[in-house]
Design a protein around this motif. Structure first.
Motif, PDB file in Angstrom:
ATOM      1  N   LEU A   9     -11.768 -10.614  35.795  1.00  0.00           N
ATOM      2  CA  LEU A   9     -11.020 -11.703  36.410  1.00  0.00           C
ATOM      3  C   LEU A   9     -10.141 -11.132  37.520  1.00  0.00           C
ATOM      4  CD1 LEU A   9      -9.983 -13.625  33.182  1.00  0.00           C
ATOM      5  CD2 LEU A   9     -11.708 -14.312  34.856  1.00  0.00           C
ATOM      6  N   GLN A  10     -10.343 -11.608  38.720  1.00  0.00           N
ATOM      7  CA  GLN A  10      -9.560 -11.165  39.873  1.00  0.00           C
ATOM      8  C   GLN A  10      -8.220 -11.884  39.902  1.00  0.00           C
ATOM      9  OE1 GLN A  10     -10.560  -8.803  42.112  1.00  0.00           O
ATOM     10  NE2 GLN A  10     -12.428  -8.537  40.928  1.00  0.00           N
ATOM     11  N   ILE A  11      -7.154 -11.143  40.098  1.00  0.00           N
ATOM     12  CA  ILE A  11      -5.817 -11.705  40.201  1.00  0.00           C
ATOM     13  C   ILE A  11      -5.363 -11.603  41.651  1.00  0.00           C
ATOM     14  CG2 ILE A  11      -3.403 -11.503  39.480  1.00  0.00           C
ATOM     15  CD1 ILE A  11      -4.432 -10.084  36.934  1.00  0.00           C
ATOM     16  N   GLU A  12      -4.979 -12.743  42.217  1.00  0.00           N
ATOM     17  CA  GLU A  12      -4.422 -12.755  43.568  1.00  0.00           C
ATOM     18  C   GLU A  12      -2.909 -12.799  43.453  1.00  0.00           C
ATOM     19  OE1 GLU A  12      -6.121 -16.004  45.748  1.00  0.00           O
ATOM     20  OE2 GLU A  12      -8.131 -15.126  45.676  1.00  0.00           O
ATOM     21  N   ILE A  13      -2.225 -11.972  44.233  1.00  0.00           N
ATOM     22  CA  ILE A  13      -0.773 -11.840  44.137  1.00  0.00           C
ATOM     23  C   ILE A  13      -0.153 -11.995  45.525  1.00  0.00           C
ATOM     24  CG2 ILE A  13       1.122 -10.357  43.351  1.00  0.00           C
ATOM     25  CD1 ILE A  13      -1.292  -8.744  41.968  1.00  0.00           C
ATOM     26  N   GLU A  24      -2.177 -15.506  40.544  1.00  0.00           N
ATOM     27  CA  GLU A  24      -3.129 -16.569  40.241  1.00  0.00           C
ATOM     28  C   GLU A  24      -4.499 -15.968  39.961  1.00  0.00           C
ATOM     29  OE1 GLU A  24      -4.830 -20.602  42.372  1.00  0.00           O
ATOM     30  OE2 GLU A  24      -3.851 -19.099  43.604  1.00  0.00           O
ATOM     31  N   ILE A  25      -5.241 -16.595  39.049  1.00  0.00           N
ATOM     32  CA  ILE A  25      -6.629 -16.214  38.787  1.00  0.00           C
ATOM     33  C   ILE A  25      -7.489 -17.399  39.214  1.00  0.00           C
ATOM     34  CG2 ILE A  25      -8.328 -15.552  37.039  1.00  0.00           C
ATOM     35  CD1 ILE A  25      -5.988 -14.334  35.445  1.00  0.00           C
ATOM     36  N   PRO A  26      -8.056 -17.340  40.422  1.00  0.00           N
ATOM     37  CA  PRO A  26      -8.819 -18.471  40.951  1.00  0.00           C
ATOM     38  C   PRO A  26      -9.988 -18.925  40.066  1.00  0.00           C
ATOM     39  CG  PRO A  26      -8.364 -16.886  42.685  1.00  0.00           C
ATOM     40  CD  PRO A  26      -7.952 -16.249  41.392  1.00  0.00           C
ATOM     41  N   ALA A  27     -10.586 -18.015  39.327  1.00  0.00           N
ATOM     42  CA  ALA A  27     -11.725 -18.368  38.472  1.00  0.00           C
ATOM     43  C   ALA A  27     -11.317 -19.238  37.281  1.00  0.00           C
ATOM     44  CB  ALA A  27     -12.424 -17.114  37.979  1.00  0.00           C
ATOM     45  N   LEU A  28     -10.023 -19.286  36.974  1.00  0.00           N
ATOM     46  CA  LEU A  28      -9.519 -20.106  35.868  1.00  0.00           C
ATOM     47  C   LEU A  28      -8.488 -21.083  36.434  1.00  0.00           C
ATOM     48  CD1 LEU A  28      -8.953 -17.438  33.064  1.00  0.00           C
ATOM     49  CD2 LEU A  28     -10.786 -19.131  33.191  1.00  0.00           C
ATOM     50  N   HIS A  44       2.419 -12.144  33.209  1.00  0.00           N
ATOM     51  CA  HIS A  44       2.456 -13.563  32.843  1.00  0.00           C
ATOM     52  C   HIS A  44       1.094 -14.234  33.046  1.00  0.00           C
ATOM     53  CE1 HIS A  44       6.623 -13.147  32.171  1.00  0.00           C
ATOM     54  NE2 HIS A  44       7.091 -13.535  33.341  1.00  0.00           N
ATOM     55  N   VAL A  45       0.448 -13.937  34.174  1.00  0.00           N
ATOM     56  CA  VAL A  45      -0.824 -14.602  34.445  1.00  0.00           C
ATOM     57  C   VAL A  45      -1.935 -14.065  33.526  1.00  0.00           C
ATOM     58  CG1 VAL A  45      -1.846 -13.199  36.318  1.00  0.00           C
ATOM     59  CG2 VAL A  45      -2.101 -15.691  36.329  1.00  0.00           C
ATOM     60  N   GLN A  46      -1.869 -12.799  33.151  1.00  0.00           N
ATOM     61  CA  GLN A  46      -2.850 -12.268  32.199  1.00  0.00           C
ATOM     62  C   GLN A  46      -2.698 -12.948  30.846  1.00  0.00           C
ATOM     63  OE1 GLN A  46      -1.959  -8.055  32.457  1.00  0.00           O
ATOM     64  NE2 GLN A  46      -3.764  -7.682  33.710  1.00  0.00           N
ATOM     65  N   ALA A  47      -1.459 -13.101  30.384  1.00  0.00           N
ATOM     66  CA  ALA A  47      -1.218 -13.767  29.101  1.00  0.00           C
ATOM     67  C   ALA A  47      -1.692 -15.213  29.148  1.00  0.00           C
ATOM     68  CB  ALA A  47       0.266 -13.699  28.748  1.00  0.00           C
ATOM     69  N   LEU A  48      -1.418 -15.906  30.254  1.00  0.00           N
ATOM     70  CA  LEU A  48      -1.864 -17.292  30.380  1.00  0.00           C
ATOM     71  C   LEU A  48      -3.386 -17.372  30.391  1.00  0.00           C
ATOM     72  CD1 LEU A  48      -1.335 -20.278  30.781  1.00  0.00           C
ATOM     73  CD2 LEU A  48      -1.067 -19.833  33.249  1.00  0.00           C
ATOM     74  N   ALA A  49      -4.039 -16.465  31.092  1.00  0.00           N
ATOM     75  CA  ALA A  49      -5.507 -16.457  31.144  1.00  0.00           C
ATOM     76  C   ALA A  49      -6.097 -16.273  29.749  1.00  0.00           C
ATOM     77  CB  ALA A  49      -5.999 -15.351  32.076  1.00  0.00           C
ATOM     78  N   THR A  70     -11.774  -7.823  31.715  1.00  0.00           N
ATOM     79  CA  THR A  70     -11.020  -6.877  32.508  1.00  0.00           C
ATOM     80  C   THR A  70     -10.289  -7.660  33.584  1.00  0.00           C
ATOM     81  OG1 THR A  70     -12.711  -5.196  32.182  1.00  0.00           O
ATOM     82  CG2 THR A  70     -11.177  -4.838  33.996  1.00  0.00           C
ATOM     83  N   PHE A  71      -9.030  -7.297  33.832  1.00  0.00           N
ATOM     84  CA  PHE A  71      -8.267  -7.909  34.922  1.00  0.00           C
ATOM     85  C   PHE A  71      -8.202  -6.916  36.065  1.00  0.00           C
ATOM     86  CE2 PHE A  71      -6.574  -9.999  31.124  1.00  0.00           C
ATOM     87  CZ  PHE A  71      -6.638 -11.323  31.506  1.00  0.00           C
ATOM     88  N   GLN A  72      -8.294  -7.447  37.298  1.00  0.00           N
ATOM     89  CA  GLN A  72      -8.193  -6.590  38.466  1.00  0.00           C
ATOM     90  C   GLN A  72      -7.254  -7.257  39.471  1.00  0.00           C
ATOM     91  OE1 GLN A  72     -11.886  -5.711  40.382  1.00  0.00           O
ATOM     92  NE2 GLN A  72     -10.989  -4.159  41.680  1.00  0.00           N
ATOM     93  N   ALA A  73      -6.131  -6.623  39.723  1.00  0.00           N
ATOM     94  CA  ALA A  73      -5.166  -7.156  40.678  1.00  0.00           C
ATOM     95  C   ALA A  73      -5.577  -6.787  42.096  1.00  0.00           C
ATOM     96  CB  ALA A  73      -3.772  -6.615  40.379  1.00  0.00           C
TER      97      ALA A  73
END
Length: 74
Positions: A9-13, A24-28, A44-49, A70-73
């Protein structure tokens, strides 16, 4: 045979004008969180995802396979 589903999951910051960070995670859709630091916003966004994915699994709205996330910032 057990199926393992793996995805990243890509994280945009971004940093807001007021100094807060937003992740934000656009895929979710709906997974957007603020934090006082970049690290805070990511946590916070990882926990929410994970909560969103757990809800989808619980309501059979996601594949019924073992997950590897896997999360990727960015």
């Amino acid at each position: 045979m057990r199926v393992l589903m793996s995805f990243t999951l890509q994280i945009e910051i971004e940093r807001e004008d007021d100094g807060r960070w937003i992740a934000e995670i656009p895929a979710l859709p709906g997974t957007m969180c603020y934090g006082s630091s970049r690290t805070d916003a990511i946590a916070h966004v990882q926990a929410l995802a994970l909560r969103v994915l757990a809800e989808r699994l619980e309501h059979a709205e996601a594949p019924q396979a073992a997950l590897s996330i896997t999360f990727q910032a960015a």
